[in-house]
Enzyme design. Structure first.
Site, PDB file in Angstrom:
ATOM      1  N   GLU A  22       0.346  -1.503   5.690  1.00 13.67           N
ATOM      2  CA  GLU A  22       1.314  -0.920   6.629  1.00 13.67           C
ATOM      3  C   GLU A  22       0.982   0.532   6.935  1.00 13.67           C
ATOM      4  O   GLU A  22       1.139   1.001   8.057  1.00 13.67           O
ATOM      5  CB  GLU A  22       2.725  -1.043   6.050  1.00 13.67           C
ATOM      6  N   ASP A  60       0.833  -1.195   0.000  1.00 14.08           N
ATOM      7  CA  ASP A  60       0.000   0.000   0.000  1.00 14.08           C
ATOM      8  C   ASP A  60       0.870   1.248   0.000  1.00 14.08           C
ATOM      9  O   ASP A  60       2.020   1.230   0.416  1.00 14.08           O
ATOM     10  CB  ASP A  60      -0.961   0.012   1.190  1.00 14.08           C
TER      11      ASP A  60
END
Length: 439
Positions: A176, A100
């Site tokens: 994350e 991400d």
């Protein structure tokens, strides 16, 4: 005098040679690495939408002959695990990077109230490119540039004929950056860190002796990181129908709690200054400065205007060093709010994540391996990363939480060159060889 990063008697599995460096360097194709980083970086992959980039990494691993699998809390947001080596007796090393990337929300309403039009129009949110010898784009900075480096590092080891005694794990994880479940945004669809490296550790079939969170660190290293707690401070008052409101001259006497925000924000800011100054944490592994900021304010509803509101909420983000718990800041904030002239308040920790650090003795073989690899590539040993990198959450925290000694280290964070990528890949490959050993 600079403090040494590891004890002088630290033992490592394998000492790299000039011949090793030459062989692996020759196996790294800078153009291939740059193309990989740009391709990965240009796959849309904001939090909650990592499926396409995950599929790309999985296919890349299989195409390049690595044993690979997927492991996810949901099918749409899998962790990708590749393996190499492990044919002998040696330590296992795990690389991780997140799929991400920082990005505006997919909700235009949220974006409208968070970003200026100029910020929203920045092409670096979703595009990556090479210009004037520099790489650009937030996805590449964080974190698919470093991810590409360790993927190519593993390929170079394989191409150069280095069979590792210990096992090398190559992992790409969702979530994350975030988000976090919050109020009406609840449930598994909004999970962040819980379904990434943390889920991978528990359910990914990995056994690591050491771990490296590959992230831009400007060539530095740290083995500690901050956590955080997000508090919702609700300020209570009374909503009064505007036509019958007798507004007081003194702002602090107004029944609407929105009018209390001035003194509340001032008090929270003064507290945050003290908190940051009093709780800095310095070790051989870095400096962690627990920062504080008000992230959001919510009060009333413009759809039902005309009567003020009974409740105004302030959301404040408080950093936690590896030695702190949320209880400390909770009690301090309670004291601050108790001293204000308000009708009432409530403090709730909406998200809590502790910071962590590696045991300095346990992590020293990994640090020594990294230092020797960096010296071989850059001509000087690695130094401690800037305090910003040891004052934030990165997924080395997950492994240090689980007593797997872990560091975060990598290439320049911003505007790296293709040559920087190649150097980072070589450093990662040499570190893996040193940790895992030759078979």
């Amino acid at each position: 005098m600079t403090r040494p990063l590891y004890p002088s008697d630290t033992q490592i599995a394998y000492t790299i040679t000039d011949e090793d460096v030459a062989k692996i360097k020759a196996a790294i194709d800078t153009e291939e690495l740059t193309d990989l980083a740009l391709t990965l970086g240009n796959i849309p992959s904001q939090s909650r939408y990592e499926a396409e980039s995950a599929a790309f990494v999985f296919d890349w691993l299989q195409t390049n002959g690595f044993k690979s699998r997927q492991c996810g809390a949901t099918p749409e947001r899998p962790n990708i695990i590749g393996e190499y080596g492990g044919t002998g007796v040696g330590k296992n090393l795990l690389f991780t990077a997140h799929l991400d990337t920082e990005s505006p929300s997919d909700d235009p309403h949220i974006n409208q109230h968070r970003f200026s039009p100029e910020t929203l129009s920045n092409p670096e949110w979703k595009q990556c490119w090479l210009e004037d010898g520099k790489l650009h784009g937030f996805p590449l900075y964080n974190d698919r540039g470093p991810m590409s480096c360790f993927l190519i590092a593993a390929k170079a080891l394989k191409k150069a004929g280095f069979d590792l005694a210990g096992k090398l794990y190559l992992t790409a994880c969702p979530g994350e950056i975030g988000p976090e479940p919050m109020e009406q945004w609840e449930g598994v669809d909004y999970l962040g860190k819980d379904i990434g490296a943390n889920y991978l550790f528990h359910h990914g079939g990995v056994i690591a002796d050491y771990a490296i969170a590959a992230e831009g660190c400007d060539w530095g290293v740290t083995w500690q990181g901050c956590g955080y707690v997000l508090y919702r401070i609700q300020i209570f008052g009374e909503g009064v129908f505007t036509p019958i409101l007798d507004a007081p001259k003194e702002v602090h006497k107004h029944p609407n709690p929105i009018y209390k925000l001035g003194p509340v924000i001032d008090a929270l800011h003064q507290w945050s200054q003290r908190y940051e100054q009093e709780n800095g944490y310095e070790t051989a592994g870095g400096i962690s400065n627990p920062k504080v900021q008000i992230d959001a304010i919510k009060a009333g509803s413009p759809m039902s205007f005309g009567a003020g509101t009974d409740v105004c909420s302030v959301y404040i983000d408080v950093g936690l060093t590896p030695q702190q718990t949320a209880a400390q800041s909770y009690h301090e904030l309670k004291d601050v709010m108790s001293g204000l002239d308000i009708a009432g308040f409530e403090i709730e920790p909406m998200v809590v994540r502790n910071g962590y650090e590696a045991n300095p003795t346990d992590v020293s073989p990994l640090v020594k391996s990294l230092c020797e690899a960096t010296t071989a590539v850059n001509g000087s040993p690695v130094e401690l990363a800037h305090p910003a990198y040891s004052s934030m959450w990165r997924d080395h925290n997950v492994f240090n939480m689980q007593r797997v000694p872990a560091i975060t280290t990598g290439m320049p964070r911003f505007a790296a060159t293709p040559e920087d990528l190649a150097k980072s890949a070589l450093i990662y490959a040499l570190t893996a060889l040193s940790v895992c050993g030759k078979q």
